[in-house]
Design a protein around this motif. Structure first.
Motif, mmCIF file in Angstrom:
data_model
loop_
_atom_site.group_PDB
_atom_site.id
_atom_site.type_symbol
_atom_site.label_atom_id
_atom_site.label_comp_id
_atom_site.label_asym_id
_atom_site.label_seq_id
_atom_site.Cartn_x
_atom_site.Cartn_y
_atom_site.Cartn_z
ATOM 1 N N LEU A 82 -1.497 4.034 11.030
ATOM 2 C CA LEU A 82 -0.497 2.869 11.305
ATOM 3 C C LEU A 82 -0.638 2.343 12.526
ATOM 4 O O LEU A 82 -0.573 1.063 12.748
ATOM 5 C CB LEU A 82 0.781 3.490 10.985
ATOM 6 C CG LEU A 82 1.148 3.741 9.444
ATOM 7 C CD1 LEU A 82 2.584 4.431 9.197
ATOM 8 C CD2 LEU A 82 0.959 2.637 8.397
ATOM 9 N N LEU A 110 0.745 -1.308 0.000
ATOM 10 C CA LEU A 110 0.026 -0.013 0.151
ATOM 11 C C LEU A 110 0.828 1.233 0.092
ATOM 12 O O LEU A 110 1.909 1.411 0.610
ATOM 13 C CB LEU A 110 -0.845 -0.026 1.245
ATOM 14 C CG LEU A 110 -1.933 -1.105 1.367
ATOM 15 C CD1 LEU A 110 -2.511 -1.166 2.866
ATOM 16 C CD2 LEU A 110 -3.047 -1.105 0.376
ATOM 17 N N VAL A 162 2.852 -1.658 4.213
ATOM 18 C CA VAL A 162 2.627 -0.401 4.051
ATOM 19 C C VAL A 162 3.858 0.204 3.596
ATOM 20 O O VAL A 162 5.088 0.026 4.237
ATOM 21 C CB VAL A 162 2.073 0.477 5.228
ATOM 22 C CG1 VAL A 162 1.952 2.059 5.029
ATOM 23 C CG2 VAL A 162 0.746 -0.066 5.646
ATOM 24 N N CYS A 217 -0.634 -7.464 3.424
ATOM 25 C CA CYS A 217 -0.461 -6.156 3.132
ATOM 26 C C CYS A 217 0.763 -5.673 3.950
ATOM 27 O O CYS A 217 0.676 -5.501 5.202
ATOM 28 C CB CYS A 217 -1.635 -5.238 3.034
ATOM 29 S SG CYS A 217 -3.094 -5.675 2.226
ATOM 30 N N THR A 276 -3.769 3.779 2.409
ATOM 31 C CA THR A 276 -3.981 2.995 3.526
ATOM 32 C C THR A 276 -5.148 3.072 4.380
ATOM 33 O O THR A 276 -6.016 2.423 4.882
ATOM 34 C CB THR A 276 -2.626 3.512 4.739
ATOM 35 O OG1 THR A 276 -1.417 3.277 4.013
ATOM 36 C CG2 THR A 276 -2.820 2.285 5.833
ATOM 37 N N LYS A 312 0.638 -1.621 11.720
ATOM 38 C CA LYS A 312 1.462 -1.788 10.492
ATOM 39 C C LYS A 312 2.573 -0.791 10.848
ATOM 40 O O LYS A 312 2.487 0.358 11.056
ATOM 41 C CB LYS A 312 0.834 -1.522 9.303
ATOM 42 C CG LYS A 312 -0.518 -2.428 9.196
ATOM 43 C CD LYS A 312 -0.021 -3.532 8.588
ATOM 44 C CE LYS A 312 -1.236 -4.546 7.890
ATOM 45 N NZ LYS A 312 -0.909 -5.876 7.584
ATOM 46 N N HIS A 351 -1.516 9.783 9.225
ATOM 47 C CA HIS A 351 -0.841 8.455 8.884
ATOM 48 C C HIS A 351 -0.427 7.866 10.102
ATOM 49 O O HIS A 351 -0.671 6.468 10.100
ATOM 50 C CB HIS A 351 -0.031 8.612 7.761
ATOM 51 C CG HIS A 351 0.228 7.360 6.955
ATOM 52 N ND1 HIS A 351 1.298 6.884 6.072
ATOM 53 C CD2 HIS A 351 -0.564 6.370 6.724
ATOM 54 C CE1 HIS A 351 1.054 5.935 5.788
ATOM 55 N NE2 HIS A 351 -0.003 5.362 5.964
ATOM 56 N N PRO A 407 5.618 0.901 8.727
ATOM 57 C CA PRO A 407 5.966 0.971 7.094
ATOM 58 C C PRO A 407 7.336 0.483 6.952
ATOM 59 O O PRO A 407 8.273 0.484 7.726
ATOM 60 C CB PRO A 407 5.685 2.394 6.917
ATOM 61 C CG PRO A 407 6.132 2.896 8.534
ATOM 62 C CD PRO A 407 5.415 2.016 9.105
#
Length: 338
Positions: A289, A251, A276, A274, A257, A294, A285, A296
């Motif tokens: 997250l 993503l 990120v 998935c 996202t 998640k 963001h 990144p």
């Protein structure tokens, strides 16, 4: 070969969760054992090791490969722009789609540099969604059509899928979806997007507050219908079609996202495949997250969208697999282990 996954109703996804493929733990364990046998101290390649193990688990192979990477960028227009939430006119969406198709955008260069085949899909740009402060942004049928368009765009011969978006006003859509799924205040999720001034940010906050209040107490893909846009629905469809084909997904930033937040609302496990690609500088963001649990791949202060951060992350993923597959083990190199 394109995906034949098709959703028949928005609430049908709840029943499909248990039937979708899961990570292959045996392949993950084999990849982890290989990592521990390579000519390096265990863990010395850090996140690169975990990325290789992640890919092994979804490909079901100790040595995963990326022979084809597909990049999809979906574009849509939004009725919420009637609330003055963006400094650019909606004509820019179609103009940027033209730029993508002629090869002049950042995503074109980054896909070329990192080995991804790019397709750009415009979704009824001449028919913006409705203003979600006055009613649902999309009907269930409109949402389902966009979802299935995204699903049908997935090439099941790819080993990884990059997702991105384009749509004037869609940072407001992202904030609304995030707020509806994860709560908090609208101001927690709203940033400057493509360059809104203080008054523009205030209008965005007001729009999100009114929209989320109007459409409260909804579940799953109903949230996507009332607050989302066609490109967000298409991203959700592509994510689920990729899962059905065991294809890992990268993503992009905040907007991409946030697009899959309604899938998280259906079942968090829908996002297990998935990654990120990067952490956007959009303030929402970081909070998003955390809500998705998640981490990144990159943190490069990017905020362009288009799938640009995901395309850069693809290069990191390729590097992870090059080390995983190409390095010698201690036994092969004749090097004494610990």
């Amino acid at each position: 070969m394109t995906s034949n996954f098709e959703l028949t109703a928005l609430d049908a996804l709840f029943a499909l969760v248990a039937d979708l493929p899961q990570v292959d733990n045996a392949a993950s364990d084999a990849a982890r054992a290989r990592q521990d046998s390579l000519t390096k101290p265990p863990g010395a390649l850090g996140r690169l090791e975990e990325l290789a193990i992640f890919m092994a688990g979804w490909q079901g192979a100790e040595k995963p490969v990326i022979e084809r990477a597909q990049a999809l960028v979906f574009a849509g227009n939004h009725g919420i722009c009637a609330q003055g939430v963006n400094p650019y006119p909606q004509e820019v969406t179609a103009q940027m789609v033209g730029n993508f198709k002629s090869g002049g955008a950042a995503i074109n260069q980054l896909c070329r540099a990192n080995g991804a085949d790019l397709s750009v899909i415009a979704l009824d740009l001449d028919q913006p969604t409705a203003d979600f402060t006055t009613g649902p942004a999309m009907s269930p049928d409109e949402t389902l059509a966009a979802f299935n368009t995204g699903a049908a765009a997935v090439d099941t011969s790819a080993q990884v899928l990059i997702l991105g978006e384009m749509g004037i006003g869609n940072s407001t859509i992202a904030a609304a979806l995030s707020n509806a799924v994860f709560g908090g205040n609208a101001s927690d999720w709203v940033g400057r997007g493509t360059g809104s001034d203080d008054e523009g940010v205030t209008r965005k906050i007001s729009a999100v507050e009114r929209g989320v209040s109007l459409h409260k107490d909804l579940q799953g893909l109903d949230i996507l219908a009332v607050l989302g846009g066609r490109e967000q629905a298409a991203i959700c469809g592509a994510v689920i079609a990729a899962r059905a084909a065991r294809i890992p997904v990268i993503l992009d930033g905040f907007i991409c996202t946030a697009s899959i937040a309604p899938l998280f609302a259906v079942d968090p496990s829908l996002l297990d495949h998935c990654l990120v690609g990067h952490r956007s500088v959009e303030p929402g963001h970081q909070k998003l997250l955390a809500g998705l649990s998640k981490e990144p791949v990159l943190d490069f202060d990017m905020r362009l969208g288009e799938g640009s951060g995901a395309a850069v992350a693809l290069g990191i993923l390729r590097s992870a697999l090059a080390c995983h597959n190409g390095m010698a083990t201690f036994a092969e190199a004749g090097v004494s282990g610990a």
